[in-house]
Motif scaffolding. Sequence first.
Motif, mmCIF file in Angstrom:
data_model
loop_
_atom_site.group_PDB
_atom_site.id
_atom_site.type_symbol
_atom_site.label_atom_id
_atom_site.label_comp_id
_atom_site.label_asym_id
_atom_site.label_seq_id
_atom_site.Cartn_x
_atom_site.Cartn_y
_atom_site.Cartn_z
ATOM 1 N N GLU A 186 -1.860 9.621 3.421
ATOM 2 C CA GLU A 186 -3.011 8.708 3.440
ATOM 3 C C GLU A 186 -3.049 7.853 2.169
ATOM 4 O OE1 GLU A 186 -6.151 11.539 4.119
ATOM 5 O OE2 GLU A 186 -5.487 11.890 6.178
ATOM 6 N N LEU A 187 -3.781 6.745 2.252
ATOM 7 C CA LEU A 187 -3.765 5.746 1.175
ATOM 8 C C LEU A 187 -4.114 6.334 -0.194
ATOM 9 C CD1 LEU A 187 -3.421 2.684 0.585
ATOM 10 C CD2 LEU A 187 -5.906 2.484 0.820
ATOM 11 N N GLU A 188 -3.273 6.009 -1.186
ATOM 12 C CA GLU A 188 -3.483 6.498 -2.548
ATOM 13 C C GLU A 188 -3.583 5.346 -3.553
ATOM 14 O OE1 GLU A 188 -1.659 10.462 -4.185
ATOM 15 O OE2 GLU A 188 -0.377 8.793 -4.778
ATOM 16 N N SER A 189 -2.800 4.284 -3.296
ATOM 17 C CA SER A 189 -2.873 3.143 -4.209
ATOM 18 C C SER A 189 -2.406 1.872 -3.511
ATOM 19 C CB SER A 189 -2.005 3.391 -5.446
ATOM 20 O OG SER A 189 -0.629 3.295 -5.101
ATOM 21 N N VAL A 190 -2.743 0.729 -4.121
ATOM 22 C CA VAL A 190 -2.249 -0.552 -3.588
ATOM 23 C C VAL A 190 -1.650 -1.391 -4.715
ATOM 24 C CG1 VAL A 190 -3.849 -0.705 -1.626
ATOM 25 C CG2 VAL A 190 -4.535 -1.655 -3.843
ATOM 26 N N ASP A 191 -0.718 -2.251 -4.343
ATOM 27 C CA ASP A 191 -0.203 -3.257 -5.271
ATOM 28 C C ASP A 191 -1.055 -4.510 -5.131
ATOM 29 O OD1 ASP A 191 1.851 -1.840 -6.388
ATOM 30 O OD2 ASP A 191 3.418 -2.659 -5.072
ATOM 31 N N ILE A 192 -1.530 -4.982 -6.285
ATOM 32 C CA ILE A 192 -2.320 -6.214 -6.294
ATOM 33 C C ILE A 192 -1.509 -7.281 -7.005
ATOM 34 C CG2 ILE A 192 -4.357 -7.303 -7.312
ATOM 35 C CD1 ILE A 192 -5.794 -4.591 -6.877
ATOM 36 N N ALA A 193 -1.392 -8.439 -6.373
ATOM 37 C CA ALA A 193 -0.583 -9.501 -6.976
ATOM 38 C C ALA A 193 -1.435 -10.711 -7.313
ATOM 39 C CB ALA A 193 0.529 -9.910 -6.014
ATOM 40 N N LYS A 194 -1.099 -11.330 -8.456
ATOM 41 C CA LYS A 194 -1.583 -12.693 -8.690
ATOM 42 C C LYS A 194 -0.709 -13.569 -7.827
ATOM 43 C CE LYS A 194 -3.455 -12.490 -13.295
ATOM 44 N NZ LYS A 194 -3.255 -12.678 -14.724
ATOM 45 N N ILE A 209 -3.069 -0.189 -8.405
ATOM 46 C CA ILE A 209 -4.364 0.429 -8.677
ATOM 47 C C ILE A 209 -4.659 1.520 -7.654
ATOM 48 C CG2 ILE A 209 -5.629 -1.349 -7.396
ATOM 49 C CD1 ILE A 209 -7.878 -0.990 -9.509
ATOM 50 N N LYS A 210 -5.253 2.617 -8.124
ATOM 51 C CA LYS A 210 -5.587 3.736 -7.227
ATOM 52 C C LYS A 210 -6.825 3.397 -6.397
ATOM 53 C CE LYS A 210 -3.116 7.508 -8.980
ATOM 54 N NZ LYS A 210 -1.855 6.819 -8.734
ATOM 55 N N CYS A 211 -6.805 3.757 -5.131
ATOM 56 C CA CYS A 211 -7.972 3.581 -4.270
ATOM 57 C C CYS A 211 -7.785 4.449 -3.035
ATOM 58 C CB CYS A 211 -8.141 2.114 -3.871
ATOM 59 S SG CYS A 211 -6.769 1.463 -2.928
ATOM 60 N N SER A 257 1.410 -20.027 3.867
ATOM 61 C CA SER A 257 2.577 -19.347 4.451
ATOM 62 C C SER A 257 3.265 -18.351 3.516
ATOM 63 C CB SER A 257 3.590 -20.387 4.907
ATOM 64 O OG SER A 257 4.033 -21.116 3.775
ATOM 65 N N GLY A 258 2.933 -18.395 2.219
ATOM 66 C CA GLY A 258 3.581 -17.482 1.268
ATOM 67 C C GLY A 258 3.404 -16.008 1.591
ATOM 68 N N TRP A 259 2.421 -15.641 2.431
ATOM 69 C CA TRP A 259 2.228 -14.216 2.781
ATOM 70 C C TRP A 259 3.488 -13.636 3.418
ATOM 71 C CZ3 TRP A 259 2.935 -12.710 7.791
ATOM 72 C CH2 TRP A 259 2.769 -13.676 8.802
ATOM 73 N N ARG A 260 4.294 -14.511 4.020
ATOM 74 C CA ARG A 260 5.490 -14.008 4.714
ATOM 75 C C ARG A 260 6.503 -13.428 3.722
ATOM 76 N NH1 ARG A 260 5.791 -19.547 8.208
ATOM 77 N NH2 ARG A 260 3.542 -19.591 8.553
ATOM 78 N N SER A 261 6.399 -13.827 2.444
ATOM 79 C CA SER A 261 7.336 -13.301 1.443
ATOM 80 C C SER A 261 6.910 -11.911 0.953
ATOM 81 C CB SER A 261 7.429 -14.273 0.263
ATOM 82 O OG SER A 261 6.170 -14.341 -0.394
ATOM 83 N N TRP A 262 5.729 -11.430 1.370
ATOM 84 C CA TRP A 262 5.283 -10.094 0.946
ATOM 85 C C TRP A 262 5.985 -8.998 1.740
ATOM 86 C CZ3 TRP A 262 -0.696 -11.094 1.710
ATOM 87 C CH2 TRP A 262 -1.082 -12.181 0.907
ATOM 88 N N ALA A 272 0.855 -1.188 0.000
ATOM 89 C CA ALA A 272 0.000 0.000 0.000
ATOM 90 C C ALA A 272 0.888 1.233 0.000
ATOM 91 C CB ALA A 272 -0.919 -0.002 1.223
ATOM 92 N N TYR A 273 0.424 2.289 -0.694
ATOM 93 C CA TYR A 273 1.214 3.512 -0.824
ATOM 94 C C TYR A 273 0.401 4.721 -0.415
ATOM 95 C CZ TYR A 273 3.979 0.279 -3.569
ATOM 96 O OH TYR A 273 4.698 -0.805 -3.966
#
Lengths: 88, 461
Positions: free
Chosen positions: B234-242, B255-257, B365-370, B227-228
């Motif tokens: 304050e929040l402007e955009s997020v990274d979305i991953a497959k 994507i902006k949000c 457990s892959g969330w730990r690599s984020w 998130a950026y």
Amino acid sequence: MSQFDIQFTFNGETISAISGQSVGAALLAAKQRTLRKTRFNQKGRGVFCGIGVCFDCLVVIDGASNQRACITEVISGMKVQTQVGTNA
Amino acid sequence: MHNVVIVGGGPAGLSAALTAAVAGAPVLLLDSNPRLGGQYWRTPADNFGDQNENHFDLATGLKLINSVKAQSNIQVLSGAQIWSASHKDGVSTLRVIYQGSEKIINTGNLILATGAYDRSLPFPGWDIPGVMTPGGVQSLIKGHGVVAGKRVVVAGSGPFLLPVAAGLVKSGADVVELLEANKSWRWASSILVLLENLSKIKEGFYYIEAISKGKVRARFGQAVVGAYAGENGELESVDIAKIDRNFKIKKVRNIKCDVAAIGWGFTADTSLAGALGCKQVVAKDESVVVLIDSKQQTSITGVFAAGEITGIGGSELSMIEGEIAGKSAAKFVGCAVDISRSDLIIRAKKQRFAAALIKAYPIKSGWRSWLDEQTVLCRCEEVDLADLKDSIVELGATDSRTAKLLTRCGMGLCQGRICGRFVVDLVADQLNISPTDIDRIAAVSRPIITPIPLGVLAAGE
């Protein structure tokens, strides 16, 4: 939908709210999303869990710090301030 | 006849209160919220008018709430916060802050129905204002008539994302992404369980129909991994991953949000049960829950538990557990009432659905690599991943409790409610070991249940 029927201040600025709303909800509705600054890195924080669990939406209300904005009902004439570290 | 004291005014607590009272036991119901209903049937103040539009089935909740209010042998204390509790020689002592001062309640017959809250996972930027839990976003809509933002990303895992997205669409927000980390085929092995729980399918379709009125497209196998903030912090955009089936990142887009509502199921709030000394166990989803027997009794005689704190299963399981706990507690104080065969059959059916949920929405457990080194873990004490690693590599911590003491990770005002569960995994990861049940249970142990000002105690009984 209910109409604004009360007013309070956030850092001196007048904000309108609907009776029964929380301080946090009324501030979010008024586009105020940064409610406190953390005490070490002065990073902005806002409503996160919204139900009183995370203690991230802390504000100073009428001089009392560490008030959870998300579960404190807004009252007409309340003086709400951004909490910086542990104080206003 | 002694009171049955019940803690929690959600589906489980309300059902328990009504059942015990109808069986003849006087009931004292303590609830921390200003209005009964819990998180599921959260409603705003009366001046907001009819709320049926904001709920799948508020009618059931209102009927239950009104029955509880109409029952002359139920006393309700709303806005009651338990800050500390203990149990000795068959008597539970609850120290309650009610209307600004402390009240001490002693009881030999207690039902715990303290519910659950959103489970969060850390990722870079998850502390930026605008990143919220789905429960938080929903409580703003259901409890306060406020939509958290204009362009909202709803993400994480679990069926709860559907009502949150539906609520946002109905309230006029743009749900720009609805992301479920798991693939829908995970339900395939649970078809029979779905068929015996048709009410759940009906509820699911109700939300999907509401969501389809927005321009939302649900995507599976994707997650928010960053998130950026804009210039205002304050929040402007997020990274979305497959992500792959173990949640490892394959491909990222931005994507902006202005709001990202991200949740990974729920964590049971067993703090009160733990303080009383009720035995806790680690469930299949690695969450800590209160151990109960077939009567909903905990390891302590006369202390019962119902609803999400015995394992996450939704409102219907909570209600039947509440009814059984209500009967058990009423019987315990001498009422002529028994658990019926049909009670047990209904509970078993709802429990099979709860088990299917765990199978369908695993958190891999892959969330730990984020995470990166600067990712905040403990939001209260501002401890990041580098600090945690330091406590292990430089300072020699060999378990999560020591890492916590060295870094203050989990020692802030929320007492590890948000980070405790995932820090156990991160520490074990660093040490190349698997967390033990003792590690997981220690992470949710809280001698003080809610921090309160000392002045309130000084002025109390």
